[in-house]
Design a protein around this motif. Sequence first.
Motif, short mmCIF file in Angstrom:
data_model
loop_
_atom_site.label_atom_id
_atom_site.label_comp_id
_atom_site.label_asym_id
_atom_site.label_seq_id
_atom_site.Cartn_x
_atom_site.Cartn_y
_atom_site.Cartn_z
N GLU A 178 37.67 112.17 -9.47
CA GLU A 178 38.02 113.17 -10.48
C GLU A 178 36.78 113.83 -11.08
O GLU A 178 36.74 115.02 -11.31
CB GLU A 178 38.85 112.52 -11.59
N ASN A 179 35.74 113.03 -11.32
CA ASN A 179 34.50 113.53 -11.91
C ASN A 179 33.29 113.04 -11.12
O ASN A 179 32.52 112.21 -11.59
CB ASN A 179 34.38 113.07 -13.37
N PRO A 180 33.08 113.56 -9.88
CA PRO A 180 31.93 113.12 -9.09
C PRO A 180 30.62 113.67 -9.67
O PRO A 180 30.65 114.65 -10.42
CB PRO A 180 32.21 113.71 -7.71
N PRO A 181 29.49 113.05 -9.34
CA PRO A 181 28.20 113.56 -9.84
C PRO A 181 27.95 115.01 -9.42
O PRO A 181 27.31 115.76 -10.15
CB PRO A 181 27.17 112.63 -9.21
N ALA A 182 28.43 115.39 -8.23
CA ALA A 182 28.29 116.76 -7.73
C ALA A 182 29.31 116.96 -6.62
O ALA A 182 29.81 116.01 -6.04
CB ALA A 182 26.88 117.00 -7.20
N VAL A 183 29.60 118.22 -6.33
CA VAL A 183 30.48 118.53 -5.20
C VAL A 183 29.59 118.56 -3.97
O VAL A 183 29.02 119.58 -3.61
CB VAL A 183 31.21 119.87 -5.41
N ASP A 184 29.43 117.39 -3.36
CA ASP A 184 28.46 117.22 -2.29
C ASP A 184 28.98 116.16 -1.31
O ASP A 184 29.64 115.21 -1.71
CB ASP A 184 27.14 116.76 -2.90
N TYR A 185 28.66 116.33 -0.03
CA TYR A 185 29.06 115.35 0.98
C TYR A 185 28.46 113.98 0.71
O TYR A 185 28.94 112.98 1.20
CB TYR A 185 28.65 115.82 2.38
N LYS A 186 27.39 113.93 -0.07
CA LYS A 186 26.75 112.65 -0.41
C LYS A 186 27.70 111.76 -1.20
O LYS A 186 27.66 110.53 -1.09
CB LYS A 186 25.48 112.91 -1.21
N TYR A 187 28.54 112.35 -2.03
CA TYR A 187 29.43 111.60 -2.92
C TYR A 187 30.89 111.63 -2.49
O TYR A 187 31.67 110.79 -2.92
CB TYR A 187 29.33 112.15 -4.34
N LEU A 188 31.26 112.62 -1.69
CA LEU A 188 32.68 112.85 -1.40
C LEU A 188 32.96 112.79 0.09
O LEU A 188 32.22 113.34 0.90
CB LEU A 188 33.12 114.21 -1.95
N SER A 189 34.05 112.11 0.44
CA SER A 189 34.50 112.10 1.83
C SER A 189 35.28 113.37 2.15
O SER A 189 35.22 113.90 3.25
CB SER A 189 35.41 110.90 2.09
N LEU A 190 36.03 113.85 1.17
CA LEU A 190 36.84 115.05 1.34
C LEU A 190 36.94 115.74 -0.01
O LEU A 190 37.11 115.09 -1.04
CB LEU A 190 38.25 114.68 1.80
N ASP A 191 36.77 117.01 -0.01
CA ASP A 191 37.01 117.81 -1.21
C ASP A 191 37.35 119.22 -0.75
O ASP A 191 36.61 119.80 0.05
CB ASP A 191 35.79 117.82 -2.14
N SER A 192 38.43 119.76 -1.24
CA SER A 192 38.85 121.09 -0.82
C SER A 192 37.87 122.16 -1.28
O SER A 192 37.91 123.28 -0.78
CB SER A 192 40.26 121.39 -1.35
N ARG A 193 36.94 121.81 -2.19
CA ARG A 193 35.93 122.76 -2.63
C ARG A 193 34.71 122.79 -1.71
O ARG A 193 33.90 123.68 -1.80
CB ARG A 193 35.47 122.43 -4.05
N LEU A 194 34.58 121.80 -0.82
CA LEU A 194 33.47 121.77 0.11
C LEU A 194 33.68 122.82 1.20
O LEU A 194 34.79 123.28 1.44
CB LEU A 194 33.33 120.39 0.74
N ASN A 195 32.63 123.14 1.90
CA ASN A 195 32.70 124.18 2.93
C ASN A 195 33.30 123.63 4.22
O ASN A 195 32.67 123.62 5.26
CB ASN A 195 31.31 124.76 3.18
#
Length: 142
Positions: free
Chosen positions: A22-39
């Motif tokens: 819900e509140n990752p450090p950044a919208v980045d592949y380093k922290y997230l496996s999947l995010d619809s905001r990623l490219n």
Amino acid sequence: MTKRIYIAVDRVTVSKPGYDAENPPAVDYKYLSLDSRLNQGRPLEVGLFPSVVFGGGKVFYSTTYPHPPAIDIVAYSISAGVALYSKAMVCRDANSSIAYQRSSWVPILYRDGFLISDDWQYRRSRVMGTGVNLYYIAWQVW
């Protein structure tokens, strides 16, 4: 306890271990496996399996697509009312004739939904017929 899965009207996020979806450090592949905001494009839809038994029948999408979408299948658990990411269960499948599998079962993709089939001839899947908490993510591949 961190929330590993976050689903809202504006985004779908699955975090890597130790990070809050819900509140990752950044919208980045380093922290997230999947995010619809990623490219990586936005998913067409995210849905829960309607049955608790894996391989129990056809799972229908919310609409019929012009071509079969690729799907990711993700297992999760529920602890204290919070859904926790467990593991991805299948690689994306570009279409029903080209499959990249890491399991003994296969998704058979259609324009309106998908079936889970077991490769019982060579190796029976231990997951088939068991109760598993699953959701799927449909991706556009055309």
